[in-house]
Design a protein around this motif. Structure first.
Motif, PDB file in Angstrom:
ATOM      1  N   TRP A   1      -4.271  -4.953   1.974  1.00  0.00           N
ATOM      2  CA  TRP A   1      -4.954  -3.679   1.731  1.00  0.00           C
ATOM      3  C   TRP A   1      -4.802  -2.753   2.924  1.00  0.00           C
ATOM      4  O   TRP A   1      -4.556  -1.549   2.753  1.00  0.00           O
ATOM      5  CB  TRP A   1      -6.431  -3.934   1.440  1.00  0.00           C
ATOM      6  N   LEU A   2      -4.937  -3.269   4.129  1.00  0.00           N
ATOM      7  CA  LEU A   2      -4.796  -2.435   5.328  1.00  0.00           C
ATOM      8  C   LEU A   2      -3.390  -1.848   5.419  1.00  0.00           C
ATOM      9  O   LEU A   2      -3.222  -0.666   5.728  1.00  0.00           O
ATOM     10  CB  LEU A   2      -5.114  -3.262   6.580  1.00  0.00           C
ATOM     11  N   ARG A   3      -2.379  -2.669   5.156  1.00  0.00           N
ATOM     12  CA  ARG A   3      -0.996  -2.164   5.206  1.00  0.00           C
ATOM     13  C   ARG A   3      -0.775  -1.078   4.161  1.00  0.00           C
ATOM     14  O   ARG A   3      -0.140  -0.045   4.439  1.00  0.00           O
ATOM     15  CB  ARG A   3      -0.014  -3.314   4.970  1.00  0.00           C
ATOM     16  N   ALA A   4      -1.269  -1.300   2.967  1.00  0.00           N
ATOM     17  CA  ALA A   4      -1.038  -0.344   1.884  1.00  0.00           C
ATOM     18  C   ALA A   4      -1.819   0.945   2.085  1.00  0.00           C
ATOM     19  O   ALA A   4      -1.375   2.023   1.665  1.00  0.00           O
ATOM     20  CB  ALA A   4      -1.424  -0.988   0.546  1.00  0.00           C
ATOM     21  N   THR A   5      -2.986   0.850   2.720  1.00  0.00           N
ATOM     22  CA  THR A   5      -3.873   2.003   2.866  1.00  0.00           C
ATOM     23  C   THR A   5      -3.509   2.883   4.044  1.00  0.00           C
ATOM     24  O   THR A   5      -3.679   4.112   3.993  1.00  0.00           O
ATOM     25  CB  THR A   5      -5.331   1.520   3.018  1.00  0.00           C
ATOM     26  N   THR A   6      -2.992   2.298   5.114  1.00  0.00           N
ATOM     27  CA  THR A   6      -2.766   3.047   6.356  1.00  0.00           C
ATOM     28  C   THR A   6      -1.917   4.307   6.182  1.00  0.00           C
ATOM     29  O   THR A   6      -2.275   5.358   6.746  1.00  0.00           O
ATOM     30  CB  THR A   6      -2.151   2.123   7.426  1.00  0.00           C
ATOM     31  N   PRO A   7      -0.809   4.286   5.434  1.00  0.00           N
ATOM     32  CA  PRO A   7      -0.014   5.523   5.326  1.00  0.00           C
ATOM     33  C   PRO A   7      -0.785   6.708   4.759  1.00  0.00           C
ATOM     34  O   PRO A   7      -0.481   7.858   5.090  1.00  0.00           O
ATOM     35  CB  PRO A   7       1.130   5.105   4.393  1.00  0.00           C
ATOM     36  N   GLY A   8      -1.800   6.451   3.927  1.00  0.00           N
ATOM     37  CA  GLY A   8      -2.501   7.543   3.273  1.00  0.00           C
ATOM     38  C   GLY A   8      -3.767   8.013   3.950  1.00  0.00           C
ATOM     39  O   GLY A   8      -4.340   9.035   3.547  1.00  0.00           O
ATOM     40  N   VAL A   9      -4.233   7.293   4.990  1.00  0.00           N
ATOM     41  CA  VAL A   9      -5.473   7.708   5.642  1.00  0.00           C
ATOM     42  C   VAL A   9      -5.181   8.609   6.827  1.00  0.00           C
ATOM     43  O   VAL A   9      -4.081   8.602   7.377  1.00  0.00           O
ATOM     44  CB  VAL A   9      -6.301   6.493   6.116  1.00  0.00           C
ATOM     45  N   ARG A  10      -6.190   9.376   7.203  1.00  0.00           N
ATOM     46  CA  ARG A  10      -6.040  10.219   8.397  1.00  0.00           C
ATOM     47  C   ARG A  10      -6.187   9.397   9.665  1.00  0.00           C
ATOM     48  O   ARG A  10      -5.508   9.654  10.664  1.00  0.00           O
ATOM     49  CB  ARG A  10      -7.086  11.338   8.356  1.00  0.00           C
TER      50      ARG A  10
ATOM     51  N   VAL B   1      -9.427   7.771   0.837  1.00  0.00           N
ATOM     52  CA  VAL B   1     -10.213   7.374   2.010  1.00  0.00           C
ATOM     53  C   VAL B   1      -9.668   8.103   3.237  1.00  0.00           C
ATOM     54  O   VAL B   1      -8.455   8.126   3.471  1.00  0.00           O
ATOM     55  CB  VAL B   1     -10.155   5.851   2.227  1.00  0.00           C
ATOM     56  N   ASP B   2     -10.562   8.693   4.012  1.00  0.00           N
ATOM     57  CA  ASP B   2     -10.139   9.495   5.166  1.00  0.00           C
ATOM     58  C   ASP B   2      -9.979   8.644   6.420  1.00  0.00           C
ATOM     59  O   ASP B   2      -8.958   8.721   7.114  1.00  0.00           O
ATOM     60  CB  ASP B   2     -11.176  10.584   5.436  1.00  0.00           C
ATOM     61  N   THR B   3     -11.011   7.843   6.735  1.00  0.00           N
ATOM     62  CA  THR B   3     -11.043   7.069   7.979  1.00  0.00           C
ATOM     63  C   THR B   3     -11.491   5.644   7.674  1.00  0.00           C
ATOM     64  O   THR B   3     -12.453   5.441   6.942  1.00  0.00           O
ATOM     65  CB  THR B   3     -12.019   7.705   8.991  1.00  0.00           C
ATOM     66  N   VAL B   4     -10.805   4.677   8.256  1.00  0.00           N
ATOM     67  CA  VAL B   4     -11.153   3.265   8.100  1.00  0.00           C
ATOM     68  C   VAL B   4     -11.402   2.674   9.475  1.00  0.00           C
ATOM     69  O   VAL B   4     -10.584   2.864  10.394  1.00  0.00           O
ATOM     70  CB  VAL B   4     -10.028   2.473   7.403  1.00  0.00           C
TER      71      VAL B   4
END
Length: 319
Positions: free
Chosen positions: A93-102, A71-74
């Motif tokens: 989910w937000l905590r886990a996803t943030t490091p990998g998104v732009r 996922v690029d942008t949330v």
């Protein structure tokens, strides 16, 4: 990707999605055969039907747990955020996803959800002007700017209320695809690419009426009815039955703005309304609204809105 939840504001979900879809259409028209510039998905914790703040139902195509990596942008929608900010699955989910998104972002009161996940700690952030004090109070580790339309702090993006979701999305399109595409989308939506001024241009007189208590309420009401009167601190303090020093200190503490800033904002609000709906000359409006001279009113408009009264009338006045 836009994150929705029961109680989300529909325009916070659909507004950015429409901006990105229009941008894709613009790029496709210019570059035949090019892949879509954006592939927008709406997701929710469990997927399926989401009931928005107004009762409108939106279908989230996927559950958060089923989203593919990359996922690029949330963007997290605003709305009635109280249940969402206590949802351990969403926050995790937000905590886990943030490091990998732009880019990780929130629209309006969606900032409370990012803050609850710990993602705004140490960041400057925006939210709806009415909720800014609550966000700052509940999360003192967040540097809340109550006037900004949208803010970028590293990879974290936040915006003011409701239609500011479109301002934020347009800024992301400009980052990705350039000024010309973003401008074309703004024209399609009949909005500013970069709107003049901040939230204060709409909120200060209203906020003062909302929070004023005791003798200040009477002063605020009187000011709004007598904008062409002497509204110096000494005159307002006398109305409140207080010393000028005590009045200025109390007003600034309770209203989160100085008396002078409130008076100027109230006069600007009245002048804006007159420019939108009337045909009086700039000189007459300057006198009626308490600026004294058209030059003082022009400076106030430039200071607060970055436009002249004449430009404001051309943009917003009724034909």
């Amino acid at each position: 990707m836009v994150v929705a939840y029961d109680g989300a504001c529909a325009i916070d979900v659909v507004g950015p999605a429409d901006v990105f879809a229009l941008a894709s259409d613009r790029v496709k028209a210019k570059l035949r055969g090019a892949p879509p510039a954006y592939d927008v998905e709406i997701a929710a914790v469990s997927g399926g039907v989401v009931r928005t703040l107004t009762g409108t139902q939106i279908v989230a195509q996927k559950a958060l747990a089923d989203l593919a990596p990359g996922v690029d942008t949330v963007l997290v929608a605003g709305g009635d955020y109280r249940g969402a900010m206590r949802d351990a699955r969403l926050l995790g989910w937000l905590r886990a996803t943030t490091p990998g998104v732009r880019r990780m972002g929130a629209v309006c009161t969606g900032a409370f959800i990012l803050a609850a996940a710990g993602l705004l700690t140490g960041h400057r952030a925006a939210t709806h002007w009415r909720s800014a004090a609550a966000l700052a109070r509940e999360f003192p580790c967040v540097d809340v700017d109550p006037d900004a339309i949208f803010i970028r702090s590293g990879k974290i993006y936040t915006s003011a209320g409701t239609t500011a979701s479109i301002d934020l999305a347009l800024s992301l399109v400009e980052e990705d695809l350039g000024y010309d595409v973003a401008l074309e989308v703004a024209r399609d939506l009949v909005v500013f690419l970069k709107r003049p001024g901040g939230q204060s241009q709409f909120s200060r007189p209203l906020r003062a009426q909302t929070v004023a208590t005791g003798p200040l309420r009477g002063v605020v009401d009187w000011v709004l009815r007598h904008l062409d009167a002497d509204l110096r601190v000494e005159a307002l303090a006398e109305k409140a039955g207080m010393s000028p020093r005590n009045f200025a200190r109390t007003f600034t503490r309770d209203m989160q703005m100085t008396p002078a800033k409130f008076v100027e904002a109230a006069r600007l609000e009245q002048a804006r309304s007159c420019l939108e709906g009337g045909r009086a000359s700039i000189k007459q409006l300057a006198g009626d609204c308490g600026f004294g001279t058209d030059e003082r009113m022009r400076r106030a408009f430039q200071r607060a809105l970055q436009v002249t009264p004449e430009d404001y009338r051309r943009r917003f006045g009724r034909a």
